[in-house]
Design a protein around this motif. Structure first.
Motif, PDB file in Angstrom:
ATOM      1  N   MET A  78       0.834  -1.201   0.000  1.00  0.00           N
ATOM      2  CA  MET A  78       0.000   0.000   0.000  1.00  0.00           C
ATOM      3  C   MET A  78       0.873   1.257   0.000  1.00  0.00           C
ATOM      4  O   MET A  78       1.778   1.387   0.807  1.00  0.00           O
ATOM      5  N   GLU A  79       0.599   2.171  -0.932  1.00  0.00           N
ATOM      6  CA  GLU A  79       1.360   3.413  -1.010  1.00  0.00           C
ATOM      7  C   GLU A  79       0.764   4.434  -0.043  1.00  0.00           C
ATOM      8  O   GLU A  79      -0.430   4.715  -0.071  1.00  0.00           O
ATOM      9  N   HIS A  80       1.598   4.971   0.838  1.00  0.00           N
ATOM     10  CA  HIS A  80       1.151   5.980   1.797  1.00  0.00           C
ATOM     11  C   HIS A  80       1.436   7.373   1.255  1.00  0.00           C
ATOM     12  O   HIS A  80       2.464   7.604   0.606  1.00  0.00           O
ATOM     13  N   THR A  81       0.515   8.295   1.532  1.00  0.00           N
ATOM     14  CA  THR A  81       0.692   9.691   1.143  1.00  0.00           C
ATOM     15  C   THR A  81       1.117  10.504   2.357  1.00  0.00           C
ATOM     16  O   THR A  81       0.458  10.464   3.399  1.00  0.00           O
ATOM     17  N   ILE A  82       2.219  11.221   2.212  1.00  0.00           N
ATOM     18  CA  ILE A  82       2.751  12.053   3.294  1.00  0.00           C
ATOM     19  C   ILE A  82       2.733  13.517   2.852  1.00  0.00           C
ATOM     20  O   ILE A  82       3.128  13.847   1.733  1.00  0.00           O
ATOM     21  N   LEU A  83       2.251  14.372   3.730  1.00  0.00           N
ATOM     22  CA  LEU A  83       2.262  15.820   3.477  1.00  0.00           C
ATOM     23  C   LEU A  83       3.448  16.427   4.226  1.00  0.00           C
ATOM     24  O   LEU A  83       3.564  16.271   5.441  1.00  0.00           O
ATOM     25  N   PHE A  84       4.346  17.093   3.486  1.00  0.00           N
ATOM     26  CA  PHE A  84       5.495  17.753   4.104  1.00  0.00           C
ATOM     27  C   PHE A  84       5.290  19.255   4.066  1.00  0.00           C
ATOM     28  O   PHE A  84       4.975  19.833   3.015  1.00  0.00           O
ATOM     29  N   VAL A  85       5.484  19.911   5.220  1.00  0.00           N
ATOM     30  CA  VAL A  85       5.202  21.343   5.361  1.00  0.00           C
ATOM     31  C   VAL A  85       6.473  22.084   5.790  1.00  0.00           C
ATOM     32  O   VAL A  85       7.044  21.784   6.838  1.00  0.00           O
ATOM     33  N   ASP A  86       6.893  23.041   4.968  1.00  0.00           N
ATOM     34  CA  ASP A  86       8.090  23.828   5.293  1.00  0.00           C
ATOM     35  C   ASP A  86       8.111  25.054   4.390  1.00  0.00           C
ATOM     36  O   ASP A  86       7.732  24.969   3.209  1.00  0.00           O
ATOM     37  N   ASP A  87       8.536  26.175   4.920  1.00  0.00           N
ATOM     38  CA  ASP A  87       8.608  27.394   4.104  1.00  0.00           C
ATOM     39  C   ASP A  87       9.909  27.462   3.309  1.00  0.00           C
ATOM     40  O   ASP A  87      10.058  28.302   2.426  1.00  0.00           O
ATOM     41  N   ASP A  88      10.862  26.587   3.611  1.00  0.00           N
ATOM     42  CA  ASP A  88      12.165  26.561   2.931  1.00  0.00           C
ATOM     43  C   ASP A  88      12.055  25.672   1.687  1.00  0.00           C
ATOM     44  O   ASP A  88      11.896  24.456   1.789  1.00  0.00           O
ATOM     45  N   MET A  89      12.156  26.277   0.502  1.00  0.00           N
ATOM     46  CA  MET A  89      11.979  25.536  -0.745  1.00  0.00           C
ATOM     47  C   MET A  89      13.036  24.449  -0.923  1.00  0.00           C
ATOM     48  O   MET A  89      12.746  23.355  -1.422  1.00  0.00           O
ATOM     49  N   GLU A  90      14.277  24.728  -0.504  1.00  0.00           N
ATOM     50  CA  GLU A  90      15.333  23.715  -0.621  1.00  0.00           C
ATOM     51  C   GLU A  90      15.025  22.520   0.270  1.00  0.00           C
ATOM     52  O   GLU A  90      15.212  21.366  -0.130  1.00  0.00           O
ATOM     53  N   ALA A  91      14.540  22.790   1.484  1.00  0.00           N
ATOM     54  CA  ALA A  91      14.172  21.707   2.396  1.00  0.00           C
ATOM     55  C   ALA A  91      12.995  20.910   1.833  1.00  0.00           C
ATOM     56  O   ALA A  91      12.973  19.679   1.928  1.00  0.00           O
ATOM     57  N   LEU A  92      12.035  21.623   1.230  1.00  0.00           N
ATOM     58  CA  LEU A  92      10.886  20.944   0.618  1.00  0.00           C
ATOM     59  C   LEU A  92      11.349  19.944  -0.438  1.00  0.00           C
ATOM     60  O   LEU A  92      10.920  18.789  -0.453  1.00  0.00           O
ATOM     61  N   GLU A  93      12.215  20.398  -1.307  1.00  0.00           N
ATOM     62  CA  GLU A  93      12.687  19.542  -2.395  1.00  0.00           C
ATOM     63  C   GLU A  93      13.517  18.376  -1.862  1.00  0.00           C
ATOM     64  O   GLU A  93      13.386  17.241  -2.323  1.00  0.00           O
ATOM     65  N   TYR A  94      14.382  18.655  -0.873  1.00  0.00           N
ATOM     66  CA  TYR A  94      15.259  17.614  -0.331  1.00  0.00           C
ATOM     67  C   TYR A  94      14.447  16.516   0.372  1.00  0.00           C
ATOM     68  O   TYR A  94      14.634  15.323   0.119  1.00  0.00           O
ATOM     69  N   VAL A  95      13.540  16.915   1.256  1.00  0.00           N
ATOM     70  CA  VAL A  95      12.748  15.925   2.004  1.00  0.00           C
ATOM     71  C   VAL A  95      11.789  15.193   1.066  1.00  0.00           C
ATOM     72  O   VAL A  95      11.569  13.985   1.203  1.00  0.00           O
ATOM     73  N   LYS A  96      11.234  15.916   0.099  1.00  0.00           N
ATOM     74  CA  LYS A  96      10.343  15.285  -0.877  1.00  0.00           C
ATOM     75  C   LYS A  96      11.090  14.170  -1.618  1.00  0.00           C
ATOM     76  O   LYS A  96      10.583  13.049  -1.775  1.00  0.00           O
ATOM     77  N   TYR A  97      12.300  14.461  -2.076  1.00  0.00           N
ATOM     78  CA  TYR A  97      13.106  13.453  -2.771  1.00  0.00           C
ATOM     79  C   TYR A  97      13.418  12.277  -1.840  1.00  0.00           C
ATOM     80  O   TYR A  97      13.320  11.118  -2.229  1.00  0.00           O
ATOM     81  N   HIS A  98      13.780  12.583  -0.606  1.00  0.00           N
ATOM     82  CA  HIS A  98      14.142  11.554   0.380  1.00  0.00           C
ATOM     83  C   HIS A  98      12.958  10.611   0.635  1.00  0.00           C
ATOM     84  O   HIS A  98      13.118   9.383   0.691  1.00  0.00           O
ATOM     85  N   LEU A  99      11.754  11.185   0.763  1.00  0.00           N
ATOM     86  CA  LEU A  99      10.571  10.378   1.036  1.00  0.00           C
ATOM     87  C   LEU A  99      10.136   9.584  -0.196  1.00  0.00           C
ATOM     88  O   LEU A  99       9.769   8.407  -0.098  1.00  0.00           O
ATOM     89  N   GLU A 100      10.167  10.232  -1.358  1.00  0.00           N
ATOM     90  CA  GLU A 100       9.777   9.534  -2.591  1.00  0.00           C
ATOM     91  C   GLU A 100      10.735   8.390  -2.894  1.00  0.00           C
ATOM     92  O   GLU A 100      10.328   7.333  -3.385  1.00  0.00           O
ATOM     93  N   ASP A 101      12.010   8.592  -2.581  1.00  0.00           N
ATOM     94  CA  ASP A 101      13.001   7.540  -2.793  1.00  0.00           C
ATOM     95  C   ASP A 101      12.733   6.337  -1.892  1.00  0.00           C
ATOM     96  O   ASP A 101      13.153   5.218  -2.199  1.00  0.00           O
ATOM     97  N   SER A 102      11.999   6.567  -0.806  1.00  0.00           N
ATOM     98  CA  SER A 102      11.648   5.474   0.119  1.00  0.00           C
ATOM     99  C   SER A 102      10.280   4.879  -0.200  1.00  0.00           C
ATOM    100  O   SER A 102       9.775   4.046   0.556  1.00  0.00           O
ATOM    101  N   GLY A 103       9.663   5.332  -1.290  1.00  0.00           N
ATOM    102  CA  GLY A 103       8.417   4.717  -1.750  1.00  0.00           C
ATOM    103  C   GLY A 103       7.142   5.419  -1.343  1.00  0.00           C
ATOM    104  O   GLY A 103       6.048   4.887  -1.546  1.00  0.00           O
ATOM    105  N   TYR A 104       7.256   6.638  -0.795  1.00  0.00           N
ATOM    106  CA  TYR A 104       6.056   7.364  -0.379  1.00  0.00           C
ATOM    107  C   TYR A 104       5.610   8.349  -1.454  1.00  0.00           C
ATOM    108  O   TYR A 104       6.423   8.877  -2.207  1.00  0.00           O
ATOM    109  N   ARG A 105       4.300   8.587  -1.506  1.00  0.00           N
ATOM    110  CA  ARG A 105       3.759   9.677  -2.328  1.00  0.00           C
ATOM    111  C   ARG A 105       3.801  10.930  -1.477  1.00  0.00           C
ATOM    112  O   ARG A 105       3.406  10.905  -0.302  1.00  0.00           O
ATOM    113  N   VAL A 106       4.289  12.043  -2.021  1.00  0.00           N
ATOM    114  CA  VAL A 106       4.529  13.236  -1.202  1.00  0.00           C
ATOM    115  C   VAL A 106       3.774  14.446  -1.749  1.00  0.00           C
ATOM    116  O   VAL A 106       3.851  14.759  -2.938  1.00  0.00           O
ATOM    117  N   LEU A 107       3.056  15.129  -0.850  1.00  0.00           N
ATOM    118  CA  LEU A 107       2.453  16.430  -1.132  1.00  0.00           C
ATOM    119  C   LEU A 107       3.206  17.466  -0.304  1.00  0.00           C
ATOM    120  O   LEU A 107       3.771  17.128   0.748  1.00  0.00           O
TER     121      LEU A 107
END
Length: 315
Positions: free
Chosen positions: A1-30
């Motif tokens: 089952m694919e889980h959807t995770i919402l990541f919240v941060d005002d730092d665009m670099e952090a958004l992109e980094y954590v999004k990549y990290h989570l997607e690389d682990s198999g999660y769908r990221v908003l």
């Protein structure tokens, strides 16, 4: 089952980094850039499994702690993990006291975030499995309350009604509990059956009369004739539709009396007002007595006749 995770941060670099990290682990990221946007996404996205949020975000009133507090007011409480800087651990602990499930230091994010996420998701899955088993135990009492109509309702409706009953019985002795969370599955049950039987039957009736039917305002604000609507209608749309003269003519053609039509309309409007009010970010508290009145109407307890019994006319 694919889980959807919402990541919240005002730092665009952090958004992109954590999004990549989570997607690389198999999660769908908003993603969202502040707490206000995150709450909007939670309301519009029913399959979010978990939220990861930075603690400090401008404006300060929409930061991580504010988001945690707002999530406690939602009828669907999505678990949240707070990200903190090394010097703000005390703030993260404050967030956990307010309802956050855990926190991860940003300096340890790469090593610690995924294990913490997996632990929480496993706990959630266990809770959901146990709740699902408990919910089915209410089938017998619901069948007794609703009567033979129960046989005509489908399994999805059974589960929605049983979920509402489960919430009620677990919290019926808590005078401080907000029963808005129990209104939701009852509303969903009625919404489901209305779409499954009433709307489909009315569309067929309109086609047989070479009519397009009343116009329905979709969620994207477009007005579309009922016979061209392909998505399921919401409680608000259904309430509008049922007030339309065409719907009343359809009900009369199916054998319902004017008194029955009025009862269904009043019930639907009552359900809509409670449901939509409590889907909002700032809900109005629904106490036990108010919910019990609605529950009696839904299940046909006492002198009430369950509105579900009217769906037999549309089968």
């Amino acid at each position: 089952m694919e889980h959807t995770i919402l990541f919240v941060d005002d730092d665009m670099e952090a958004l992109e980094y954590v999004k990549y990290h989570l997607e690389d682990s198999g999660y769908r990221v908003l993603t969202a850039h502040d707490g206000a946007k995150a709450i909007q996404i939670v309301r519009q996205t029913p399959d979010i499994s978990l939220i990861v949020s930075d603690m400090q975000m401008p404006p300060s009133e929409w930061g991580g702690l504010w988001l945690v507090e707002q999530l406690q007011k939602q009828t669907r409480r999505v678990p949240i993990i707070i990200l903190s800087e090394r010097g703000t651990i005390s703030k993260a602990v404050e967030a956990m006291k307010a309802g956050a499930r855990n926190y991860v230091e940003k300096a340890c994010l790469e090593d610690d975030l995924i294990p913490v996420i997996e632990e929480i998701l496993l706990e959630q899955a266990d809770i959901q499995e146990r709740t699902a088993i408990e919910v089915t135990t209410y089938f017998a009492s619901l069948q007794l309350a609703i009567g033979t109509t129960w046989m005509y309702l489908d399994d999805t409706t059974h589960k929605f009604l049983a979920s509402g009953e489960h919430i009620y019985h677990v919290h019926s002795h808590d005078i401080h509990f907000d029963f808005s969370s129990a209104v939701i599955p009852f509303a969903k049950a009625f919404e489901h059956e209305f779409n499954r039987l009433f709307v489909i039957s009315m569309k067929q009736w309109l086609v047989s009369r070479r009519s397009m039917g009343p116009n329905i305002r979709l969620l994207n604000s477009r007005m579309v004739p009922l016979t061209e609507v392909t998505e399921k209608l919401t409680i608000g749309q259904l309430s509008y539709l049922f007030r339309h003269v065409t719907a009343k003519n359809f009900c009369q053609d199916k054998g319902l009396s004017n008194a029955d039509i009025q009862k269904i309309g009043e019930f639907l409007e009552n359900l809509r007002s409670k449901y939509q009010r409590n889907e909002a970010a700032h809900t109005k508290f629904i106490n036990r007595r108010s919910f019990e009145q609605l529950r009696s109407e839904v299940l046909g307890i006492g002198s009430s006749v369950s509105p579900f019994s009217y769906f037999e006319y549309f089968r």
